[in-house]
Enzyme design. Structure first.
Site, PDB file in Angstrom:
ATOM      1  CE1 TYR A 258      -3.381  -2.832   0.607  1.00  0.00           C
ATOM      2  CE2 TYR A 258      -4.620  -0.804   0.846  1.00  0.00           C
ATOM      3  CZ  TYR A 258      -4.587  -2.162   0.628  1.00  0.00           C
ATOM      4  OH  TYR A 258      -5.753  -2.836   0.433  1.00  0.00           O
TER       5      TYR A 258
ATOM      6  CE  LYS B 255       1.798 -16.884  -3.752  1.00  0.00           C
ATOM      7  NZ  LYS B 255       1.511 -18.338  -3.836  1.00  0.00           N
TER       8      LYS B 255
HETATM    9  C1  IPM Z   1     -10.438  -1.781   3.492  1.00  0.00           C
HETATM   10  C2  IPM Z   1     -10.594  -1.043   2.174  1.00  0.00           C
HETATM   11  C3  IPM Z   1      -9.421  -0.095   1.950  1.00  0.00           C
HETATM   12  C4  IPM Z   1      -8.156  -0.942   1.817  1.00  0.00           C
HETATM   13  C5  IPM Z   1      -9.524   0.865   0.756  1.00  0.00           C
HETATM   14  C6  IPM Z   1     -10.797   1.642   0.752  1.00  0.00           C
HETATM   15  C7  IPM Z   1      -8.358   1.807   0.717  1.00  0.00           C
HETATM   16  O1  IPM Z   1     -10.748  -1.955   1.127  1.00  0.00           O
HETATM   17  O2  IPM Z   1     -10.297  -1.111   4.533  1.00  0.00           O
HETATM   18  O3  IPM Z   1     -10.504  -3.004   3.506  1.00  0.00           O
HETATM   19  O4  IPM Z   1      -7.834  -1.426   0.714  1.00  0.00           O
HETATM   20  O5  IPM Z   1      -7.468  -1.106   2.822  1.00  0.00           O
END
Ligand code: IPM
Ligand code: NAD
Ligand code: MN
Length: 369
Positions: free
Chosen positions: A142, A193
């Site tokens: 992320y 993984k």
């Molecule tokens: C979650 C959501 C978020 C993520 C998005 C909205 C950024 O899917 O909290 O699960 O991917 O973490």
């Protein structure tokens, strides 16, 4: 009586609808003198973009930092599909997680007996399910850089996301998982993984060393993330605590949601480290589901995941575990009576609206105080 400062970010789509039900409960508890909840409201996601052309304003970031706990509804929606990537609605949520260092995301999946038939799995597989998915929330794919799309100039583009993990990040999320397991059924399944990813190799060796050093009394097993997805739908009750990285945790928690009957049932807590001086920690509570554009504005959303997230705030931020138990019992009682929103309809003959479900939970809570 203690006073708690809640910073409420309803967000987009069904976010404000499900948040309204939590606000009713918080106002009721304040009026009853159980605890005083001081609510401040802010904007996040598309709502913040429409007002300020950012996904969260600096002022709201300051207020989030100062709150005792943050409650967030949901962000996103098709109307913001073409806004710039760095101010898209989801960026506001990611910034809150990253800037407040909310590295530990707890996503409990509990199948209430009354809902066992609402799941797409057979009743016997999920009846009595009680597991906790612990997702690393501030690292990995992320947030790693580079994260970019490059124009190669020959009609082709090249996109790259980067997944970095450092030992300390794996250790601190591992500790959260082992400590939770000690208070539950004492078992942790670590999921990565390591057969194709270097971060998987480091993840597994770090978890093994941490286990040996600090948690030898807890049962530890390892599963490859793809196999874990399969096991979640094959035999979910084998799990107590699952610990995994940011991306796998995102995927596996949506899978786990269906074990409980609906995404509308799954709450979550995103926690920072405990400050050794004050004993306090930063925390944001949000349902696992999104803004559900397909049902927004229709009064169809299930508010239980949002109400459950408020329950987690009482438990993890305010030390009000007994009150959180009562909220969970109120939810169970309402479901046992047969009240259903559309997403958990199953074989029920009728359904209730978001507000009717919220009112019913509040009435059951009131009866239990
Ligand atoms: C979650 C959501 C978020 C993520 C998005 C909205 C950024 O899917 O909290 O699960 O991917 O973490
Ligand atoms: P979603 O979770 O919004 O919806 C998936 C499906 O589940 C939809 O059919 C929806 O109607 C249903 N659903 C979700 N919550 C429900 C509830 N409380 N009651 C009844 N039904 C419910 O996921 P999506 O459609 O993939 O994403 C929509 C938007 O939400 C996207 O912009 C996405 O980025 C965003 N999103 C935000 C968060 C968050 O704010 N934490 C989480 C996931 C997705
Ligand atoms: Mn998700």
């Amino acid at each position: 009586m203690s006073t708690y400062k809640l910073f409420v970010l309803p967000g987009d789509g069904i976010g404000p609808e499900v948040m309204a039900e939590v606000e009713k409960i918080a106002a009721f508890l304040t009026k009853q003198g159980v605890a005083t909840f001081e609510i401040e409201k802010g904007l996040v996601g598309g709502a913040a973009y429409d007002a300020h052309k950012v996904s969260i304003s600096e002022d709201d970031m300051k207020r989030a930092n100062a709150a005792d706990a943050i409650l967030l509804g949901a962000v996103g929606g098709p109307q913001w599909a073409s806004v710039a990537y760095d101010v898209r609605p989801e960026a506001g949520l990611l910034r809150l997680r990253k800037d407040l260092v909310l590295f530990a995301n707890l996503r409990p999946a509990i199948c209430y007996p009354a809902l066992a038939d609402a799941s797409s799995l057979k009743r016997e597989l999920i009846d009595g399910l009680d597991m906790m998915l612990v997702r690393e929330l501030t690292g990995g794919l992320y947030f790693g850089s580079p994260k970019e799309i490059t124009d190669l100039g020959n009609g082709q583009k090249r996109a790259v996301d980067t997944q970095p993990y450092e030992t300390y990040e794996i250790e601190r999320i591992g500790r959260v998982a082992f400590e939770l397991a000690r208070k539950r059924r004492n078992k942790v399944t670590s999921c990565e993984k390591n057969n194709v990813m270097k971060t998987g190799v480091l993840w597994r060796e770090t978890i093994i060393a941490l286990h040996k050093r600090e948690f030898p009394d807890v049962e530890l097993e390892h599963q490859l993330a793809d196999a874990c997805g399969m096991q979640l739908v094959r035999r979910p009750k084998q799990f107590d605590v699952i610990v995994t990285d940011n991306l796998f945790g995102d995927l596996l928690s949506d899978v786990a949601a269906m074990l409980t009957g609906s995404l509308g049932m799954l709450p979550s807590a995103s926690l920072g480290a405990v400050d050794e001086k004050t004993g306090l920690r930063k925390a944001l509570y949000e349902p696992v589901h999104g803004s559900a554009p397909d049902i927004a504005g229709k009064g169809l959303a299930n508010p239980i995941a949002m109400i459950g997230s408020f329950g987690m705030a009482l438990r993890y931020s305010f030390g009000l575990g007994a009150l959180a138990d009562k909220i969970e019992a109120a939810i169970a009682a309402v479901l046992a009576k047969g009240l259903r929103t559309a997403d958990i309809k199953g074989n029920a003959s009728s359904t209730v609206s978001t507000a009717q479900m919220g009112d019913a939970v509040l009435a059951a809570l009131r009866a239990s105080l």
